[in-house]
Design a protein around this motif. Structure first.
Motif, PDB file in Angstrom:
ATOM      1  N   ASP A 287      -4.129  49.602  27.835  1.00  0.00           N
ATOM      2  CA  ASP A 287      -4.703  49.474  29.173  1.00  0.00           C
ATOM      3  C   ASP A 287      -3.970  48.424  29.994  1.00  0.00           C
ATOM      4  O   ASP A 287      -3.725  48.609  31.192  1.00  0.00           O
ATOM      5  CB  ASP A 287      -6.191  49.125  29.095  1.00  0.00           C
ATOM      6  CG  ASP A 287      -7.033  50.275  28.559  1.00  0.00           C
ATOM      7  OD1 ASP A 287      -6.556  51.431  28.593  1.00  0.00           O
ATOM      8  OD2 ASP A 287      -8.165  50.011  28.100  1.00  0.00           O
ATOM      9  N   ARG A 288      -3.588  47.330  29.367  1.00  0.00           N
ATOM     10  CA  ARG A 288      -2.857  46.284  30.074  1.00  0.00           C
ATOM     11  C   ARG A 288      -1.481  46.779  30.526  1.00  0.00           C
ATOM     12  O   ARG A 288      -1.048  46.500  31.644  1.00  0.00           O
ATOM     13  CB  ARG A 288      -2.698  45.060  29.175  1.00  0.00           C
ATOM     14  CG  ARG A 288      -2.392  43.824  29.969  1.00  0.00           C
ATOM     15  CD  ARG A 288      -2.419  42.537  29.199  1.00  0.00           C
ATOM     16  NE  ARG A 288      -3.146  42.571  27.959  1.00  0.00           N
ATOM     17  CZ  ARG A 288      -2.842  41.823  26.904  1.00  0.00           C
ATOM     18  NH1 ARG A 288      -1.824  41.003  26.952  1.00  0.00           N
ATOM     19  NH2 ARG A 288      -3.556  41.883  25.808  1.00  0.00           N
ATOM     20  N   VAL A 289      -0.805  47.524  29.661  1.00  0.00           N
ATOM     21  CA  VAL A 289       0.504  48.080  30.022  1.00  0.00           C
ATOM     22  C   VAL A 289       0.365  49.047  31.198  1.00  0.00           C
ATOM     23  O   VAL A 289       1.160  49.013  32.140  1.00  0.00           O
ATOM     24  CB  VAL A 289       1.158  48.782  28.808  1.00  0.00           C
ATOM     25  CG1 VAL A 289       2.352  49.617  29.227  1.00  0.00           C
ATOM     26  CG2 VAL A 289       1.568  47.759  27.766  1.00  0.00           C
ATOM     27  N   LEU A 290      -0.663  49.890  31.175  1.00  0.00           N
ATOM     28  CA  LEU A 290      -0.882  50.821  32.289  1.00  0.00           C
ATOM     29  C   LEU A 290      -1.138  50.081  33.595  1.00  0.00           C
ATOM     30  O   LEU A 290      -0.606  50.458  34.648  1.00  0.00           O
ATOM     31  CB  LEU A 290      -2.045  51.757  31.985  1.00  0.00           C
ATOM     32  CG  LEU A 290      -1.782  52.853  30.966  1.00  0.00           C
ATOM     33  CD1 LEU A 290      -3.037  53.696  30.760  1.00  0.00           C
ATOM     34  CD2 LEU A 290      -0.634  53.738  31.391  1.00  0.00           C
ATOM     35  N   SER A 291      -1.922  49.024  33.539  1.00  0.00           N
ATOM     36  CA  SER A 291      -2.197  48.281  34.780  1.00  0.00           C
ATOM     37  C   SER A 291      -0.944  47.585  35.285  1.00  0.00           C
ATOM     38  O   SER A 291      -0.705  47.522  36.494  1.00  0.00           O
ATOM     39  CB  SER A 291      -3.329  47.283  34.573  1.00  0.00           C
ATOM     40  OG  SER A 291      -2.916  46.199  33.794  1.00  0.00           O
ATOM     41  N   LEU A 292      -0.112  47.075  34.377  1.00  0.00           N
ATOM     42  CA  LEU A 292       1.142  46.461  34.803  1.00  0.00           C
ATOM     43  C   LEU A 292       2.088  47.487  35.417  1.00  0.00           C
ATOM     44  O   LEU A 292       2.766  47.201  36.409  1.00  0.00           O
ATOM     45  CB  LEU A 292       1.825  45.762  33.627  1.00  0.00           C
ATOM     46  CG  LEU A 292       1.177  44.469  33.164  1.00  0.00           C
ATOM     47  CD1 LEU A 292       1.833  43.979  31.877  1.00  0.00           C
ATOM     48  CD2 LEU A 292       1.267  43.398  34.246  1.00  0.00           C
ATOM     49  N   ARG A 293       2.135  48.677  34.856  1.00  0.00           N
ATOM     50  CA  ARG A 293       2.961  49.746  35.434  1.00  0.00           C
ATOM     51  C   ARG A 293       2.516  50.072  36.849  1.00  0.00           C
ATOM     52  O   ARG A 293       3.326  50.256  37.742  1.00  0.00           O
ATOM     53  CB  ARG A 293       2.877  51.015  34.584  1.00  0.00           C
ATOM     54  CG  ARG A 293       3.748  51.007  33.392  1.00  0.00           C
ATOM     55  CD  ARG A 293       3.691  52.365  32.717  1.00  0.00           C
ATOM     56  NE  ARG A 293       4.439  52.351  31.485  1.00  0.00           N
ATOM     57  CZ  ARG A 293       4.400  53.309  30.595  1.00  0.00           C
ATOM     58  NH1 ARG A 293       3.633  54.364  30.781  1.00  0.00           N
ATOM     59  NH2 ARG A 293       5.111  53.238  29.501  1.00  0.00           N
ATOM     60  N   THR A 294       1.199  50.139  37.043  1.00  0.00           N
ATOM     61  CA  THR A 294       0.653  50.440  38.361  1.00  0.00           C
ATOM     62  C   THR A 294       1.033  49.344  39.351  1.00  0.00           C
ATOM     63  O   THR A 294       1.464  49.626  40.468  1.00  0.00           O
ATOM     64  CB  THR A 294      -0.876  50.586  38.293  1.00  0.00           C
ATOM     65  OG1 THR A 294      -1.189  51.581  37.324  1.00  0.00           O
ATOM     66  CG2 THR A 294      -1.453  50.970  39.629  1.00  0.00           C
ATOM     67  N   LYS A 295       0.885  48.092  38.931  1.00  0.00           N
ATOM     68  CA  LYS A 295       1.256  46.978  39.803  1.00  0.00           C
ATOM     69  C   LYS A 295       2.736  47.009  40.149  1.00  0.00           C
ATOM     70  O   LYS A 295       3.132  46.800  41.289  1.00  0.00           O
ATOM     71  CB  LYS A 295       0.942  45.641  39.129  1.00  0.00           C
ATOM     72  CG  LYS A 295      -0.499  45.275  39.125  1.00  0.00           C
ATOM     73  CD  LYS A 295      -0.668  43.919  38.466  1.00  0.00           C
ATOM     74  CE  LYS A 295      -2.117  43.543  38.328  1.00  0.00           C
ATOM     75  NZ  LYS A 295      -2.299  42.260  37.647  1.00  0.00           N
TER      76      LYS A 295
ATOM     77  N   GLU B 195      -9.199  48.882  18.652  1.00  0.00           N
ATOM     78  CA  GLU B 195      -9.638  48.270  19.914  1.00  0.00           C
ATOM     79  C   GLU B 195      -8.528  47.442  20.528  1.00  0.00           C
ATOM     80  O   GLU B 195      -8.305  47.463  21.730  1.00  0.00           O
ATOM     81  CB  GLU B 195     -10.874  47.397  19.676  1.00  0.00           C
ATOM     82  CG  GLU B 195     -12.113  48.176  19.302  1.00  0.00           C
ATOM     83  CD  GLU B 195     -13.223  47.278  18.793  1.00  0.00           C
ATOM     84  OE1 GLU B 195     -13.027  46.040  18.727  1.00  0.00           O
ATOM     85  OE2 GLU B 195     -14.287  47.809  18.456  1.00  0.00           O
ATOM     86  N   ARG B 196      -7.808  46.703  19.694  1.00  0.00           N
ATOM     87  CA  ARG B 196      -6.702  45.868  20.179  1.00  0.00           C
ATOM     88  C   ARG B 196      -5.598  46.729  20.782  1.00  0.00           C
ATOM     89  O   ARG B 196      -5.061  46.412  21.839  1.00  0.00           O
ATOM     90  CB  ARG B 196      -6.167  45.023  19.029  1.00  0.00           C
ATOM     91  CG  ARG B 196      -5.080  44.095  19.422  1.00  0.00           C
ATOM     92  CD  ARG B 196      -5.626  42.941  20.237  1.00  0.00           C
ATOM     93  NE  ARG B 196      -4.540  42.060  20.560  1.00  0.00           N
ATOM     94  CZ  ARG B 196      -4.327  41.551  21.759  1.00  0.00           C
ATOM     95  NH1 ARG B 196      -5.166  41.793  22.731  1.00  0.00           N
ATOM     96  NH2 ARG B 196      -3.307  40.768  21.980  1.00  0.00           N
ATOM     97  N   ARG B 197      -5.250  47.826  20.092  1.00  0.00           N
ATOM     98  CA  ARG B 197      -4.230  48.739  20.633  1.00  0.00           C
ATOM     99  C   ARG B 197      -4.660  49.280  21.984  1.00  0.00           C
ATOM    100  O   ARG B 197      -3.855  49.390  22.904  1.00  0.00           O
ATOM    101  CB  ARG B 197      -4.002  49.904  19.668  1.00  0.00           C
ATOM    102  CG  ARG B 197      -3.098  49.576  18.544  1.00  0.00           C
ATOM    103  CD  ARG B 197      -2.731  50.849  17.777  1.00  0.00           C
ATOM    104  NE  ARG B 197      -2.509  50.503  16.401  1.00  0.00           N
ATOM    105  CZ  ARG B 197      -3.184  50.976  15.368  1.00  0.00           C
ATOM    106  NH1 ARG B 197      -4.123  51.869  15.560  1.00  0.00           N
ATOM    107  NH2 ARG B 197      -2.927  50.580  14.164  1.00  0.00           N
ATOM    108  N   ARG B 198      -5.927  49.618  22.117  1.00  0.00           N
ATOM    109  CA  ARG B 198      -6.444  50.148  23.378  1.00  0.00           C
ATOM    110  C   ARG B 198      -6.344  49.098  24.491  1.00  0.00           C
ATOM    111  O   ARG B 198      -5.965  49.415  25.615  1.00  0.00           O
ATOM    112  CB  ARG B 198      -7.896  50.605  23.193  1.00  0.00           C
ATOM    113  CG  ARG B 198      -8.464  51.295  24.392  1.00  0.00           C
ATOM    114  CD  ARG B 198      -7.749  52.606  24.607  1.00  0.00           C
ATOM    115  NE  ARG B 198      -8.109  53.145  25.897  1.00  0.00           N
ATOM    116  CZ  ARG B 198      -7.527  54.160  26.459  1.00  0.00           C
ATOM    117  NH1 ARG B 198      -6.539  54.764  25.835  1.00  0.00           N
ATOM    118  NH2 ARG B 198      -7.894  54.597  27.616  1.00  0.00           N
TER     119      ARG B 198
END
Length: 98
Positions: free
Chosen positions: A64-72, A57-60
């Motif tokens: 997800d946080r890394v993906l959102s930062l990439r999008t930003k 769960e922590r890895r997920r």
């Protein structure tokens, strides 16, 4: 108990023993305990007993946080270029209040 040198030279045997016995293994460095090796199930139980989320769960969450930062950051490419120009001007002395 195993020392660091034994781990370097025979990690397979150490891990085999851990898998077979499921007993924690003390890792020694200069005759002092520096770590404990435990099997994954024991680790997960200890982790959950402390009220923490599972590693999966922590890895997920991190993924997800890394993906959102990439999008930003993808939308801020022009801002980055602007900031590079601003830094260059500041380095060269342009725009300083001297």
């Amino acid at each position: 108990m195993v020392n660091v040198t034994e781990i370097r030279t025979g990690i397979r045997e150490v891990l085999s023993e851990l898998a077979k016995t499921r007993e924690p293994i003390v890792v020694l460095q200069r005759s002092r305990p520096v770590a404990y090796l435990v099997d994954p199930e024991t680790f997960e139980k200890l982790w959950h007993a402390d009220g923490r989320v599972s590693l999966r769960e922590r890895r997920r969450e991190i993924y997800d946080r890394v993906l959102s930062l990439r999008t930003k950051m993808a939308g801020k490419a022009t801002r980055q270029e602007d900031s590079v120009l601003l830094l260059r001007r500041l380095r060269e002395g342009q725009g300083r209040n001297e």
